[in-house]
Motif scaffolding. Structure first.
Motif, PDB file in Angstrom:
ATOM      1  N   ASP A 244       0.907  -1.071   0.119  1.00 48.76           N
ATOM      2  CA  ASP A 244       0.118  -0.156   0.149  1.00 48.76           C
ATOM      3  C   ASP A 244       0.676   1.184  -0.091  1.00 48.76           C
ATOM      4  O   ASP A 244       0.725   2.140  -0.713  1.00 48.76           O
ATOM      5  N   GLU A 245       1.800   1.179   0.897  1.00 48.73           N
ATOM      6  CA  GLU A 245       2.797   2.526   1.011  1.00 48.73           C
ATOM      7  C   GLU A 245       3.554   2.709  -0.382  1.00 48.73           C
ATOM      8  O   GLU A 245       3.663   3.717  -0.891  1.00 48.73           O
ATOM      9  N   SER A 248       0.698   3.888  -3.016  1.00 45.33           N
ATOM     10  CA  SER A 248       0.389   5.471  -2.453  1.00 45.33           C
ATOM     11  C   SER A 248       1.419   6.253  -3.066  1.00 45.33           C
ATOM     12  O   SER A 248       1.370   7.252  -3.764  1.00 45.33           O
TER      13      SER A 248
END
Length: 862
Positions: A244-245, A248
């Motif tokens: 996710d990091e 993003s």
């Protein structure tokens, strides 16, 4: 809105322009307030109920066998010298674990005994060795602490650690053995004390609800990743938080790189099209108002954000640019005297005393009267078409239908009311107070390359319409045929960000993107290790007479024939990595003499499985090791054996549909050989079922949209022109463009799944808009002009110029997303750009030819 109705409508807007501007500014403020007042949350595109036997099987497994709700963080360690089994490397791994445990935020997310790694096995062996040497009696066999493990390895030389390692990796070792191979690459050769990499599993707690994400756990994974980077030269962490990091960050970097470029490109194209900074500014104000309405509608209706809804603002921006260009260019045509009003307009008084000129108010009245019907038809047909999906069983599609329809209506309000009124006011002020002539030449009608290009389209439509239609039809058939073989798989690995191309290295500091290796990391992990986690296992629920003597052999044979060359992983011994009753029986029998003796009595075929009194044998199995037996067999409170299950290790980077196919193949083999039913289940299988069902729902929704639009247009043209064919003719280019798009996606190997299917809605929305503008303009010009050729020229050079500017702007603005670092943005940019280009080409080539052929046929019939 026909004839005098359109003129009266335009007269109201232009004669009360200041009031219209004021009222719509107030209305925009009230609607936009919903963005602040309303509460919206994120929602998944696939959150819907489906009557699937796979999902029912998974629910039964969760109810009867239980599930592990923990989170697994995987740490892969590689070394530059090619060996990660040295004393120093193993010590670094233990010290990393200690560092992780010393961080209170991370430690709060870890289980009591969180680490499972080769270094722990080796160090534990060293601790037990030291305890045995120091003990006077029975040595302490309790689990050593991390501190004890570190001290034990530190006190040993490289040679002594290598000896311990060899003992642990001995296939016959009690502590380690073949179980230790889980931490080494699949290419590892038993007996070796060197390896290029190893894996560490860290087990975390997930105390959130079923619909919530364990954000603290994901944040801890990101922190662990930074600790790993600090300690090792070549290592990586894989987990949902890290993914996710990276995703993003890649989206942020992509927009940081692309936004300035896209903005400059869009402003350049708008500048070339409008050739007037005031008109560009008015258009941008209108776009901002549409997006404000969109945000307000979402807020007031409390529509949750989902992946599906990302297409809506892009659709509205495309429509807004198109509407704006049509209004402004028709206004310019009117002021240049290129449009013939049905009634003689009153000249506008002006300070110059030029009473015969067509001023802003009269020009907008004529232009808006001519284009308002096309705007209304495009708005209502497209809006009603999308709104028809409000009956969908999928909440995300219902939200998409409502938000699309509301946004399309807002676009009409802004560009058929506010923008014309604002332009009348602005141009009036600039002309009357600042003595600036605001009459401008329409785009595509003043000579030059654009005019010659549009003239070429006129010539083709006039001379060879049947040839153009035939070519378009063949291309559409080819596209439709190619679409039958298009990849419809959904692979989460396709969403991982890619590393930036080399040209980004020359960007200035604030715009230079990070380095993204997560896609390569996931590929390495899947190629070299058996992963852990929900997406790396499938299950098969076996119902029926699970104690029948034929059931176990059918399970065993099916497991042996599993496709290990596909998505099913292999054990170190070469067998498929499938756990079930057959493996539990052999494991427990190897450790328990009672079970072994009972198995020998009941094994009449020599396959190490009971062929007689299976239910009684299962009772012995539960008595010997209930925890292990209950993992693969479900025994009711009455002692009946109701189901059994298989647990299959699969590649984590494989497409969900491929995993589901391989799992279903095993289930089919079981049903063929035994008196039971076998149903595939588990994370990837569920994903495949949901995505396939979602894709089917989306395709049905867009089919309904096209049917509703066709019905609306047919009814509209029958009422206005007593024609039953104009609706089909107008929609034909949209269908052709859609077929071209799908065929091109197949050629470019862009998958058609729930993600890209949403984007293709732009081909419908913008295609219908473009087509209606051309069709309405042609019908109006045919009524007003003496010849078919004159009507054709006026249509293509007039409306075609506005369409070219609109298509060029939106295709350029969204097409640059193909340069993004995040694959979803890349696909969005590519498919959006293709959708717009194909819609434009179809409406400017195929539709005029269809209209010409239709006109000639009607003339002959008449």
């Amino acid at each position: 809105m026909t004839g005098t109705v359109a003129q009266r409508y335009a007269r109201v807007i232009t004669e009360h322009s200041r009031l219209v501007v004021a009222l719509l500014l107030i209305a925009t403020t009230l609607v936009a307030a919903g963005a602040a007042v309303g509460e919206t949350e994120d929602a998944g595109i696939g959150e819907f109920e489906t009557d699937s036997e796979e999902i029912e099987a998974l629910e039964e497994i969760e109810a009867t066998y239980g599930t592990d709700d923990g989170v697994v963080t995987q740490i892969v360690i590689r070394e530059g010298d090619g060996d990660v089994l040295t004393r120093d490397s193993l010590l670094d791994g233990l010290e990393l674990q200690q560092e992780i445990r010393n961080d209170p935020d991370i430690d709060a997310t870890l289980e009591d005994d969180p680490f499972l790694a080769l270094e722990n096995l080796v160090a534990t062996g060293a601790v037990f060795e030291d305890r045995a040497a120091e003990a006077n009696g029975q040595p302490d066999t309790s689990e050593p602490t991390l501190k004890e493990q570190i001290e034990a390895l530190e006190s040993r030389s490289d040679e002594e650690v290598e000896e311990l390692l060899a003992d642990v990796l001995d296939p016959d070792a009690e502590q380690g053995g073949e179980d230790a191979y889980e931490f080494l690459p699949t290419a590892y050769e038993p007996g070796e004390t060197e390896a290029e990499s190893r894996i560490v599993f860290a087990f975390q707690i997930d105390e959130t609800g079923p619909d919530e994400e364990p954000q603290a756990t994901y944040d801890a994974q990101v922190t662990i990743d930074s600790l790993v980077d600090d300690r090792f030269d070549d290592a990586f962490v894989f987990g949902q938080g890290v993914t996710d990091e990276a995703s993003s960050s890649a989206v942020g970097d992509s927009f940081a790189i692309i936004t300035p470029f896209a903005l400059v490109l869009v402003l350049f194209v708008l500048g070339v099209t409008y050739r007037d900074v005031v008109d560009v500014g008015i258009g941008l104000v209108g776009i901002a108002m549409v997006l404000a309405w969109l945000a307000g509608i979402m807020g007031w209706l409390e529509i949750p954000m989902s992946q599906l809804l990302i297409a809506v603002p892009f659709l509205l921006i495309g429509l807004a640019i198109d509407y704006s260009l049509h209004v402004v260019m028709r206004y310019r045509e009117a002021r240049a005297g290129l449009l013939e009003p049905k009634s003689k307009p009153e000249p506008e008084p002006n300070p110059k005393g030029d009473g015969d000129r067509i001023g802003p108010k009269v020009g907008m009245g004529i232009g808006l009267a001519g284009v308002s019907l096309a705007l209304a038809a495009a708005t209502f047909s497209t809006g009603v078409g999308f709104l028809s999906n409000v009956v969908s069983p999928l909440p995300a599609i219902r939200d998409f239908a409502i938000l699309s329809a509301g946004g399309i209506f807002a676009t009409f309000v802004v560009f058929a009311m506010f923008v014309p009124a604002l332009k009348v006011e602005v141009d009036g002020i600039l002309e009357n107070r600042f003595d600036r002539d605001r009459a401008r030449e329409p785009f595509g009608m003043g000579g030059g390359l654009v005019t010659r290009g549009l003239g070429g389209a006129v010539a083709v439509a006039r001379r060879a319409p049947l040839a153009v239609i035939a070519v378009a039809f063949l291309l559409a058939v080819g596209g439709a045929y190619g679409a039958t073989g298009i990849d419809t798989e959904f692979n989460e690995a396709d969403f991982l960000p890619q590393d930036a191309p080399e040209w980004t290295d020359s960007l200035p500091g604030p715009f230079e993107p990070d380095t993204y290796t997560i896609a390569d990391d996931v590929e390495y992990l899947s190629d070299n290790f058996r992963e852990r986690g929900e997406d790396t296992q499938t299950q098969i629920l076996i119902r029926g007479d699970v104690t029948d003597p034929a059931t176990l052999p059918s399970i065993d044979d099916a497991s042996a024939e599993a496709n290990t060359s596909g998505t099913v992983l292999e054990n170190p011994d070469g067998d498929a990595a499938i756990d079930g009753p057959q493996t539990a029986i052999r494991e427990i029998a190897a450790e328990n003499e009672t079970v072994a003796a009972a198995l020998e009595e009941r094994d009449t075929s020599g396959n190490d499985l009971p062929n007689e009194d299976v239910d009684e044998f299962y009772d012995l199995l539960f008595d010997a090791d209930e925890d292990r037996a209950s993992e693969v067999l479900y025994r009711t409170d009455d002692g009946e054996y109701e189901t059994s299950r298989l647990i299959i290790d699969v590649r984590g980077d494989a497409a969900a549909q491929d995993v589901a196919d391989d799992t279903n193949d095993v289930a089919t083999l079981i049903e063929t050989g035994g008196p039971v039913t076998a149903t595939a289940a588990g994370g990837p299988v569920t994903t495949a079922v949901v995505q396939d069902a979602l894709l089917e729902t989306l395709v049905q929704a867009f089919a309904v949209t096209l049917v509703v639009i066709l019905t609306f247009l047919t009814g509209l043209y029958w009422i206005r022109h007593r024609s039953l064919t104009l609706g089909a003719v107008t929609l034909a280019p949209v269908v052709a463009a859609l077929a071209w798009l799908l065929g091109t996606m197949a050629v470019l190997e862009v998958p058609f799944n729930s993600e890209t299917a949403v984007i293709t809605s732009l081909a419908i929305g913008l295609g219908v808009d473009y087509s209606i503008h051309v069709g309405e303009r042609f019908v109006a010009e045919r009524d007003a002009r003496d010849s078919l050729d004159d009507a054709l020229v006026a249509t293509i050079t007039g409306t075609g110029g506005a369409l070219l500017g609109s298509a060029a702007t939106t295709a350029a603005g969204f097409g640059v997303l193909a340069l993004a670092l995040a694959p979803p943005l890349q696909r969005f940019g590519l498919v959006t750009g293709l959708s717009i280009v194909f819609a434009f080409l179809a409406c400017l080539t195929v539709l005029p030819c269809l209209l010409v052929v239709r006109e000639r046929v009607l003339n002959r019939v008449g």
